[in-house]
Design an enzyme around this catalytic site. Structure first.
Site, PDB file in Angstrom:
ATOM      1  CE  LYS A 274      -3.930  -1.772   2.683  1.00 42.93           C
ATOM      2  NZ  LYS A 274      -4.940  -1.575   1.641  1.00 42.93           N
ATOM      3  NE  ARG A 348     -10.893  -9.511  -2.017  1.00 42.91           N
ATOM      4  CZ  ARG A 348     -11.191  -8.627  -2.957  1.00 42.91           C
ATOM      5  NH1 ARG A 348     -11.407  -9.024  -4.200  1.00 42.91           N
ATOM      6  NH2 ARG A 348     -11.287  -7.350  -2.673  1.00 42.91           N
TER       7      ARG A 348
HETATM    8  N1  BES Z   1      -8.025  -3.665   4.417  1.00 38.75           N
HETATM    9  C1  BES Z   1      -8.216  -3.262   3.088  1.00 38.75           C
HETATM   10  C2  BES Z   1      -9.521  -2.517   2.854  1.00 38.75           C
HETATM   11  C3  BES Z   1      -9.670  -1.180   3.518  1.00 38.75           C
HETATM   12  C4  BES Z   1      -9.365  -0.026   2.818  1.00 38.75           C
HETATM   13  C5  BES Z   1     -10.160  -1.071   4.787  1.00 38.75           C
HETATM   14  C6  BES Z   1      -9.540   1.202   3.412  1.00 38.75           C
HETATM   15  C7  BES Z   1     -10.330   0.160   5.380  1.00 38.75           C
HETATM   16  C8  BES Z   1     -10.024   1.301   4.704  1.00 38.75           C
HETATM   17  C9  BES Z   1      -8.227  -4.480   2.149  1.00 38.75           C
HETATM   18  O1  BES Z   1      -7.476  -5.564   2.553  1.00 38.75           O
HETATM   19  C10 BES Z   1      -7.650  -4.011   0.868  1.00 38.75           C
HETATM   20  O2  BES Z   1      -6.502  -3.707   0.831  1.00 38.75           O
HETATM   21  N2  BES Z   1      -8.482  -3.930  -0.144  1.00 38.75           N
HETATM   22  C11 BES Z   1      -8.063  -3.496  -1.421  1.00 38.75           C
HETATM   23  C12 BES Z   1      -8.542  -4.537  -2.377  1.00 38.75           C
HETATM   24  C13 BES Z   1      -7.988  -4.403  -3.732  1.00 38.75           C
HETATM   25  C14 BES Z   1      -6.537  -4.802  -3.768  1.00 38.75           C
HETATM   26  C15 BES Z   1      -8.783  -5.337  -4.601  1.00 38.75           C
HETATM   27  C16 BES Z   1      -8.725  -2.156  -1.684  1.00 38.75           C
HETATM   28  O3  BES Z   1      -9.899  -1.996  -1.329  1.00 38.75           O
HETATM   29  O4  BES Z   1      -8.074  -1.274  -2.209  1.00 38.75           O
HETATM   30 ZN    ZN Z   2      -5.448  -5.444   1.865  1.00 37.72          ZN
END
Ligand code: BES
Ligand code: ZN
Ligand code: ZN
Length: 498
Positions: A274, A348
């Site tokens: 990230k 997931r």
């Molecule tokens: N933990 C994150 C989702 C999230 C984002 C929670 C912002 C709280 C605030 C999740 O594991 C994630 O990284 N999701 C990605 C998925 C993508 C790679 C398909 C996302 O939502 O960007």
């Molecule tokens: Zn994630």
């Protein structure tokens, strides 16, 4: 803090009388007669000074030196908005609570008294939350309401003493569980290894009388939870799988509710790392786990006549030479193989194993999962509601109504087949990232659907925007305690005897 329910006001001279009123009442003459009867000599003269905006308190010293605090409650009167008003009052105006406070509810219709008592006690306690846990000195000491000596009295009509007591009991129990999970979600990742979540669950289970079974890394491997193990590969802390069970003797047969929660103690994204700016919020990526913990603890505290099983996979998602890589193919508990396109779609993966586990080992009537799953849910709904996906209209409808009542709102998104096509893989049974960069909350839901064993009463709550955000308890984003209130309210609405 202790709560007394009274039906006669016995003035001691040292207390504050907190009088919630409605803005619409303030312009009516009738209310001033009533305020006169509680000691406000000329409340009409106060009109220009009291904007009566929601939550805007007005403190008045009467000629006898008594303190009367007027507080406007939002209309229409509902639990969620009342709770928020009391929470903010307690959090922002803590000095009001240095002396005993009597809340006078006699201006409200009798059928509202239980709801108001619950909202007031729950809200006032939640507002005592201290965000500066690691400060040597927060400069203001403890919140008065977190001290054992604090006293709150609820003044209600005599015929409503019992319901007020019941409301206060629910409000107090709910607040204590919420405060505990808020602390857990706000905890920084270096103080929140999987073992810390295990310790929380084991302690809570022991204290409140329910079962906690912990599976360590080797047992997780034996069980074949390779999706959870895949996410755990880059971590220095071994994964855990936590199984909780609360069963009341009064629970109706065949009404088991299975709750599954995402327990990622920190989400760096893994090799699909990230951006760093907001990465620190990812300590909250176990908000689903906290919601499941809190719901089961609260059901046990309140001795609700229900049967609950909680399944919580726990790991962090870190970067390491051993970490899974995009293109890897993982096995899973269900037997289905998963092509990892993006290691940041890890929630997931671990939920896939937990959903498959509970539907394999139990026969739940309802299957509920909660997860801080996608940024897409946050972009869609902001902090105002969870994204709900369900294959059961009645279940979705009941949760919607519980959300409206409690203020822990949910709004439904579709699970149409077309969205599922985006998750098909050419090399494995399913891929963990949609082919197209759109509808991210829904395609995540479609991925989970593969692992529910076609359970006909399943609901997925993407709580990314609501578990951690606008809590009113801090300047920056922080934990809200979302989940236990919503789910126990839903359980009550299913069974009027609860
Ligand atoms: N933990 C994150 C989702 C999230 C984002 C929670 C912002 C709280 C605030 C999740 O594991 C994630 O990284 N999701 C990605 C998925 C993508 C790679 C398909 C996302 O939502 O960007
Ligand atoms: Zn994630
Ligand atoms: Zn995550």
């Amino acid at each position: 803090m202790s709560v007394n329910i009274i039906h006669q006001y016995a003035e001691t001279g040292d207390e504050t009388l907190l009088v919630p009123i409605l803005k619409s009442q303030w312009s009516e003459d009738a209310i001033h007669e009533q305020l006169l009867s509680i000691g406000l000599p000329n409340s009409k003269a106060l009109r220009p000074f009291f904007k009566a905006e929601n939550g805007d308190p007005l403190l008045i010293y009467t000629d006898k030196g008594r303190r009367i605090l007027l507080l406007t409650l939002p209309e229409p009167l509902r639990f969620g908005s009342c709770l928020k008003t009391f929470k903010l009052l307690s959090n922002k105006r803590r000095t009001f609570f240095n002396a005993p406070v009597t809340l006078d509810f006699r201006l409200f219709p009798e059928e509202q008294i239980e709801m108001l008592s619950d909202a007031a006690v729950n809200g006032l306690l939640l507002g005592s939350y201290e965000i500066g846990k690691y400060k040597q000195d927060n400069g203001r000491g403890e919140h008065p309401l977190s001290l054992g000596s604090a006293q709150i009295s609820l003044l209600v009509p005599e015929s409503r003493v019992d319901v007020a007591r019941e409301g206060a009991r629910i409000g107090e129990a709910t607040a204590h569980t919420q405060l505990s999970i808020i602390d857990l979600v706000n905890a920084p990742s270096n103080k929140k290894t999987p073992q810390v979540l295990v310790d929380w669950a084991v302690d809570s289970a022991r204290f409140f009388g329910y079962q906690a079974t912990i599976f360590d890394r080797d047992q997780i491997e034996e069980m074949g939870m390779h999706a959870l193990l895949g996410v755990n590969r880059g971590s220095e802390h071994p994964a855990r799988f936590i199984l909780l069970e609360y069963r009341s003797e009064q629970a109706p047969a065949d009404q088991l509710i299975a709750l599954v929660g995402k327990g990622v103690t920190f989400d760096t994204g893994g090799l699909s790392i990230k951006p760093s700016t907001n990465m620190y919020y990812m300590k909250s990526d176990m908000g689903g786990a906290a919601a499941v913990f809190g719901t089961i603890e609260l059901a046990a505290r309140l001795q609700l006549p229900v049967h609950l099983v909680g399944a919580v996979p726990v790991t962090d998602n870190s970067v390491d030479a051993r970490a899974i890589k995009p293109s890897d193919v993982l096995d899973s508990f269900s037997g289905k193989t998963i092509e990892v396109i993006d290691t940041d779609a890890e929630g997931r993966l671990i939920l896939a194993d937990a959903l498959a586990y509970v539907t394999h080992h139990y026969k739940p009537r309802h299957l509920v999962d909660l997860a801080t799953l996608t940024g897409s849910a946050v972009r869609t709904f902001g902090y105002h509601c969870a994204a709900m996906m369900s294959n059961d209209d009645e279940l979705a409808d009941h949760l919607y109504r519980a959300g409206q009542d409690t203020g822990e709102r949910v709004w439904r998104l579709p699970l149409w087949e077309e969205y599922g096509e985006e998750m098909s893989s050419e090399v494995a049974d399913v891929r963990n990232l949609s082919i197209k960069p759109m509808a991210g909350a829904i395609t995540a839901g479609k991925f989970l659907e593969h692992f529910t064993n076609e359970h006909p009463h399943w609901v997925h709550l993407d709580i990314a925007g609501v578990a951690f955000g606008d809590s009113g308890l801090s300047r920056d984003k922080s934990a809200t305690g979302y989940g236990p209130r919503l789910l126990t309210t839903w359980m009550r609405s299913r069974n009027q005897n609860l």
